[in-house]
Enzyme design. Structure first.
Site, PDB file in Angstrom:
ATOM      1  N   PRO A 130       0.720  -1.197  -0.020  1.00 45.85           N
ATOM      2  CA  PRO A 130       0.099   0.022   0.110  1.00 45.85           C
ATOM      3  C   PRO A 130       0.834   1.201   0.065  1.00 45.85           C
ATOM      4  O   PRO A 130       0.494   2.290  -0.811  1.00 45.85           O
ATOM      5  CB  PRO A 130      -0.838  -0.353   1.301  1.00 45.85           C
ATOM      6  CG  PRO A 130      -0.877  -1.656   1.463  1.00 45.85           C
ATOM      7  CD  PRO A 130       0.485  -2.191   1.027  1.00 45.85           C
ATOM      8  N   GLY A 133       5.610   1.145  -3.949  1.00 46.40           N
ATOM      9  CA  GLY A 133       5.394   0.637  -5.124  1.00 46.40           C
ATOM     10  C   GLY A 133       6.616   0.458  -5.887  1.00 46.40           C
ATOM     11  O   GLY A 133       7.375  -0.295  -5.532  1.00 46.40           O
ATOM     12  N   GLU A 244      10.363  -7.251 -17.350  1.00 46.78           N
ATOM     13  CA  GLU A 244       9.013  -6.797 -17.276  1.00 46.78           C
ATOM     14  C   GLU A 244       8.531  -5.597 -17.978  1.00 46.78           C
ATOM     15  O   GLU A 244       7.682  -5.493 -18.463  1.00 46.78           O
ATOM     16  CB  GLU A 244       8.889  -6.726 -15.732  1.00 46.78           C
ATOM     17  CG  GLU A 244       7.483  -6.289 -15.408  1.00 46.78           C
ATOM     18  CD  GLU A 244       7.358  -5.976 -13.764  1.00 46.78           C
ATOM     19  OE1 GLU A 244       6.289  -5.625 -13.396  1.00 46.78           O
ATOM     20  OE2 GLU A 244       8.215  -6.298 -13.086  1.00 46.78           O
ATOM     21  N   GLN A 281     -10.486  13.245 -45.043  1.00 45.07           N
ATOM     22  CA  GLN A 281      -8.919  13.092 -44.718  1.00 45.07           C
ATOM     23  C   GLN A 281      -8.158  13.322 -43.388  1.00 45.07           C
ATOM     24  O   GLN A 281      -7.257  12.789 -43.064  1.00 45.07           O
ATOM     25  CB  GLN A 281      -8.304  14.439 -45.682  1.00 45.07           C
ATOM     26  CG  GLN A 281      -6.559  14.344 -45.844  1.00 45.07           C
ATOM     27  CD  GLN A 281      -6.405  15.797 -46.674  1.00 45.07           C
ATOM     28  OE1 GLN A 281      -6.398  16.488 -45.882  1.00 45.07           O
ATOM     29  NE2 GLN A 281      -5.500  15.380 -47.651  1.00 45.07           N
ATOM     30  N   HIS A 340     -14.091   6.346 -33.357  1.00 42.69           N
ATOM     31  CA  HIS A 340     -15.337   5.317 -33.136  1.00 42.69           C
ATOM     32  C   HIS A 340     -16.524   6.467 -32.855  1.00 42.69           C
ATOM     33  O   HIS A 340     -17.784   5.978 -32.771  1.00 42.69           O
ATOM     34  CB  HIS A 340     -15.290   4.512 -32.045  1.00 42.69           C
ATOM     35  CG  HIS A 340     -14.773   3.064 -32.703  1.00 42.69           C
ATOM     36  ND1 HIS A 340     -13.519   3.012 -32.863  1.00 42.69           N
ATOM     37  CD2 HIS A 340     -15.134   1.975 -33.066  1.00 42.69           C
ATOM     38  CE1 HIS A 340     -13.004   1.889 -33.330  1.00 42.69           C
ATOM     39  NE2 HIS A 340     -14.159   1.054 -33.390  1.00 42.69           N
ATOM     40  N   GLY A 366       5.964   0.447 -12.822  1.00 43.67           N
ATOM     41  CA  GLY A 366       6.818   1.850 -12.725  1.00 43.67           C
ATOM     42  C   GLY A 366       6.266   2.835 -13.597  1.00 43.67           C
ATOM     43  O   GLY A 366       5.977   2.730 -14.754  1.00 43.67           O
TER      44      GLY A 366
END
Length: 384
Positions: A130, A133, A244, A281, A340, A366
């Site tokens: 918590p 990180g 990673e 375009q 979209h 990270g």
């Protein structure tokens, strides 16, 4: 697009994985997203096909292929259209089992790596807490030497596969010394007394991967479950970060490609003002910009992977790839949703999922800001 780092064998493997994804994953994505995880049988099926052991030694059931083969698998897996489904498999093979393969002893590889390759046991990596990180040195989970075992206490947060994992690689403090030589890695089985899973976290994206909070209350960890050397865990974590970060860059490239493919198809099919959207375009040029952005990320990442496979230290290149590719996928998916229009905001159109899934890629492993701070030191820009 093809690239020179891939051989004909790599491309044949790509087609094989692509068929598997189209047949055995894509039809189930919506259910897995609603369930909040992929079924255990997916791991078992991939184990049967050899997909979970691509880079691992043959003696443990792997194929002992190069990292370009693993890169192909990562890209095609991501194109299932669910970042969560890809993350569940990637966390298992790419960061959890890889730690045992690189730094574990023979007994650990037989007991944990082999069944993981077979898909019979699911693995997770428990580093984040918590209040800790990217700053691994700030973790508070502790493992105290009690002679015959280590006594583990603490908690972990945001752990992919944390809810359903059979074992977790846990980072814990084992010394009070300042600096980085005070952390060790342990293999902790989820059915041991004192191990518990908190709530299953409800996420914005990556919803097809289970993400949990883990708690350790006086868990007795056998001495033989220490990975590598005592107090060397930080070094092992840093070494693994290179792959990673490259994996997250590959995820970003593949997800951006998926978003662009859907957008080009939608642009040709959607009729507005008497013709398809691609008659305008400004929209055609947006799609070209998206394609160019993807190619930039691809070449930065592929070059780093090629060098990493050769054994080079690519900490700078991997950090650059992660920083650029994960911001790129956010730009591309945002433009895809914009093209979209109102349909992009509707849950029945998968582009909204790409947009949500992309958002985590510049955070996990990270943040972009952490990547940039690392690069200021690598490039000697900082004054300290």
């Amino acid at each position: 697009m093809s690239h020179w780092i891939f051989t004909e064998e790599h491309e044949q493997f790509r087609q094989s994985v692509r068929k598997f994804v189209e047949k055995e994953m894509i039809p189930h994505i919506e259910k897995w997203e609603k369930d909040g995880g992929v079924p255990r049988k997916l791991f078992e099926r991939m184990g049967d096909l050899g997909y979970l052991g691509i880079k691992f030694p043959e003696k443990y059931g792997g194929a002992e292929s190069d990292l370009m083969m693993e890169a192909v698998f990562t890209e095609e897996l991501t194109k299932c259209g669910s970042g969560g489904a890809a993350a569940a498999i990637g966390a298992h093979t790419g960061i959890a089992m890889t730690t045992i393969w690189r730094f574990g002893n023979e007994q650990q590889k037989v007991k944990y790596l082999k069944p993981g390759i077979e898909g019979k046991k699911i693995a997770a990596l428990g580093i984040t807490e918590p209040d800790a990180g990217s700053d691994v040195s700030s973790i508070t989970t502790r493992a105290v030497d009690k002679g015959e075992y280590y006594l583990l206490n603490g908690s972990k947060a945001f752990i992919t596969n944390g809810v359903y994992a059979d074992y977790v690689i846990v980072a814990a403090k084992t010394d009070d010394s300042p600096g980085h030589r005070n952390t060790s890695l342990f293999i902790v089985e989820s059915d041991w007394e004192g191990f518990s899973v908190g709530k299953k976290l409800d996420k914005l994206g990556w919803r097809a991967s289970d993400t949990g909070e883990l708690y350790f209350e006086n868990v007795r960890v056998p001495k033989e479950n220490l990975i590598g050397k005592l107090n060397e865990g930080f070094k092992y974590i840093m070494i693994n970060f290179q792959w990673e970060r490259l994996t997250l860059a590959l995820n970003s490239i593949a997800l951006a490609e998926k978003a662009l493919e859907d957008t080009v198809r939608y642009g040709k099919e959607r009729i507005q003002f008497g013709g398809p959207l691609t008659q305008f375009q400004v929209l055609r040029h947006k799609m070209v910009d998206m394609a160019v952005d993807i190619e930039k990320a691809r070449h930065i990442t592929y070059r780093a992977i090629y060098r990493y496979d050769k054994g080079d230290d690519v900490s700078t290149e991997a950090t650059m790839a992660k920083a650029y590719a994960t911001e790129m996928v956010n730009r591309v998916c945002d433009q895809a949703l914009q093209i979209h229009g109102g349909n992009g905001y509707m849950m029945e159109f998968p582009v909204q999922r790409y947009w949500r899934d992309a958002r985590l890629l510049s955070i996990g492993g990270g943040t972009t800001q952490i990547m940039n701070e690392i690069l200021t030191k690598k490039l000697q820009i900082t004054s300290t």
